[in-house]
Design a protein around this motif. Structure first.
Motif, short mmCIF file in Angstrom:
data_model
loop_
_atom_site.label_atom_id
_atom_site.label_comp_id
_atom_site.label_asym_id
_atom_site.label_seq_id
_atom_site.Cartn_x
_atom_site.Cartn_y
_atom_site.Cartn_z
N ALA A 12 0.63 -0.48 -0.40
CA ALA A 12 0.41 -0.24 0.00
C ALA A 12 1.42 1.47 0.13
CB ALA A 12 -1.01 -0.25 0.96
N TYR A 16 -3.44 1.03 4.65
CA TYR A 16 -4.92 0.72 5.69
C TYR A 16 -4.28 0.21 6.88
CZ TYR A 16 -7.96 -3.80 7.24
OH TYR A 16 -8.00 -4.51 7.36
N LYS A 19 -10.28 -0.60 11.27
CA LYS A 19 -11.61 -1.23 10.50
C LYS A 19 -12.88 -0.15 11.13
CE LYS A 19 -9.04 -5.84 11.38
NZ LYS A 19 -8.68 -5.63 9.49
N ARG A 69 -7.64 -19.70 10.31
CA ARG A 69 -8.46 -17.99 9.20
C ARG A 69 -7.68 -18.81 7.35
NH1 ARG A 69 -4.17 -13.33 9.53
NH2 ARG A 69 -6.46 -12.02 8.63
N SER A 102 -0.11 -12.37 3.63
CA SER A 102 -1.56 -12.68 4.28
C SER A 102 -1.91 -11.91 2.56
CB SER A 102 -2.65 -11.93 5.79
OG SER A 102 -1.98 -10.47 5.65
N SER A 134 -8.94 -11.38 4.83
CA SER A 134 -7.86 -10.34 4.90
C SER A 134 -7.88 -8.48 4.23
CB SER A 134 -6.22 -10.70 4.88
OG SER A 134 -5.99 -9.86 4.66
N GLY A 135 -7.90 -7.44 4.85
CA GLY A 135 -7.98 -6.65 4.29
C GLY A 135 -7.39 -6.07 2.94
N SER A 136 -6.61 -6.24 2.57
CA SER A 136 -4.95 -6.08 1.61
C SER A 136 -5.21 -6.97 0.52
CB SER A 136 -3.65 -6.09 2.70
OG SER A 136 -3.88 -6.92 3.12
N ARG A 139 -6.81 -6.08 -2.48
CA ARG A 139 -6.30 -5.96 -4.04
C ARG A 139 -5.38 -6.33 -4.25
NH1 ARG A 139 -4.25 -2.26 1.01
NH2 ARG A 139 -3.12 -3.12 1.37
N THR A 185 -4.99 -7.45 12.56
CA THR A 185 -6.27 -7.41 13.14
C THR A 185 -5.61 -6.42 14.93
OG1 THR A 185 -6.97 -8.99 11.21
CG2 THR A 185 -7.85 -8.09 13.15
C1 2P0 Z 1 -1.47 -2.31 4.35
N1 2P0 Z 1 -1.05 -3.73 6.38
O1 2P0 Z 1 -2.73 -1.04 3.51
C2 2P0 Z 1 -1.90 -2.11 5.66
C3 2P0 Z 1 0.09 -0.97 5.92
C4 2P0 Z 1 -0.48 -3.15 7.11
C5 2P0 Z 1 0.06 -2.06 6.79
O2 2P0 Z 1 -3.04 -4.33 5.10
O3 2P0 Z 1 -7.04 -7.57 9.56
O4 2P0 Z 1 -3.41 -8.70 7.26
O5 2P0 Z 1 -6.08 -9.26 7.98
O6 2P0 Z 1 -8.20 -6.93 7.79
O7 2P0 Z 1 -4.78 -7.06 4.76
C6 2P0 Z 1 -2.56 -5.61 6.76
O8 2P0 Z 1 -3.54 -6.64 7.16
O9 2P0 Z 1 -5.11 -7.07 7.63
C7 2P0 Z 1 -2.31 -4.45 6.27
P1 2P0 Z 1 -6.24 -7.62 8.40
P2 2P0 Z 1 -3.94 -6.98 7.09
O10 2P0 Z 1 -1.34 -2.95 3.17
#
Ligand code: 2P0
Length: 320
Positions: A12, A16, A19, A69, A102, A134-136, A139, A185
């Protein structure tokens, strides 16, 4: 009833962090990322009659820690009354170390699960399913530059620019391997509940997204560099000011930032970004990649360098 998918992690540039709905795993902010080419996770899912429980092998070893998960990810795609599955995951880079493993793992698992069950889902639907795990990961269903928008009731994904239109390079400086202390998370929830900077972070995100979107639209590297570094440092400020504080950096992380500043001073087109881990990602123009790799490789405490271009969307492939 078997399918294999490959997904690449994404980094990113506008992050992100936080939540708004933990049950549906909906983010509090939108984000903009680049999907990478040379790092990848391959996941095979085989749905089997007669299995009493899911099985997961990660890089060849049974992995009980990740299994709940991954099973929940299959439930989201296939429903809870699905057949049990044998899953195998292989990544060609360190996992759970702030390299977005992830993202690639859940993107690939979502696509492989839908493939194994012969579901015909569109990319947007697959992205939403992956994002619920997993939010990322949402993408990584797209290649190149991708925006995740936080709409009223769900997320929407928009490709902003394809790989060939702006072929940036990313140099990843690994400063430490091994899993991180706090998962994303849990860390995001600690930030939301305790950081005095959290509300400002959320409030300012729309502006950062606008600036980055305009920079990508005009292929304006300097503008993208400025907003991406600012956004990254704001996210880490939120983490540092949380209770307990979450400092994912080590001394070599800081030295890498100094190396990037020195390279910028010498006129190289490069900027840094750092996720929830100690690795530094230096994004640069193709003409600068050799100088950036060499300087980061020579930075004290850097264990390994990986160089990658921008890559394509998650997809089904022949077999594991
Ligand atoms: C990102 N990160 O935008 C941000 C920047 C880490 C720092 O998205 O809780 O493993 O599984 O939705 O996707 C890492 O979080 O979180 C992340 P969950 P995820 O890339």
């Amino acid at each position: 009833m078997q399918a294999t998918a490959i997904a690449q992690p994404n980094i990113a540039l506008i992050k992100y962090w936080g939540k708004r709905d933990i049950d549906r795993n909906l983010p509090a902010v939108g984000s903009i990322s680049i999907t990478l080419s040379d790092l990848q996770t391959k996941v095979s899912v085989e749905l089997r009659d007669g299995l009493s429980d899911d099985i997961l092998l990660v890089n060849g070893d049974e992995n009980q820690a990740m299994l709940p998960r991954m099973s929940a990810c299959l439930d989201k795609v296939l429903g809870q009354s699905r057949l049990r599955a044998s899953m195998q995951s292989h990544s060609n880079f360190p996992i759970a170390a702030g390299l977005a493993s992830s993202a690639s793992a859940f993107a690939a698992t979502t696509v492989a699960a839908a493939g194994a069950a012969n579901l015909s889902l569109g990319t947007q639907d697959l992205a939403r399913l992956a994002g619920a795990s997993s939010g990322s990961a949402a993408r990584s269903l797209y290649g190149g530059f991708v925006e995740l928008k936080n709409a009223d009731d769900n997320i929407t994904l928009t490709p902003l620019c394809d790989v060939d239109s702006w072929p940036l390079q990313v140099v990843v400086a690994i400063t430490q391997t091994g899993p991180k202390a706090t998962g994303s998370t849990e860390a995001m929830e600690i930030s939301r509940e305790t950081s005095p900077f959290y509300d400002n972070w959320v409030a300012q995100q729309e502006y950062d997204l606008e600036v980055a979107r305009a920079a990508i639209d005009r292929r304006d590297f300097a503008q993208l560099a400025t907003i991406a570094e600012h956004n990254c440092l704001k996210m880490h400020s939120v983490m540092w000011a949380s209770r307990p504080p979450m400092v994912f950096w080590n001394a070599a992380t800081m030295r890498c930032l100094q190396t990037v500043r020195r390279l910028q001073g010498e006129g190289h087109q490069v900027f840094f970004t750092i996720d929830a881990g100690p690795q530094v990602k230096a994004v640069c123009l193709p003409a600068d990649v050799d100088a950036v790799s060499q300087a980061l490789a020579e930075t004290s405490g850097v264990q390994e360098i990986m160089t990658t271009g921008l890559g394509s969307a998650a997809r089904l492939v022949e077999s594991l």
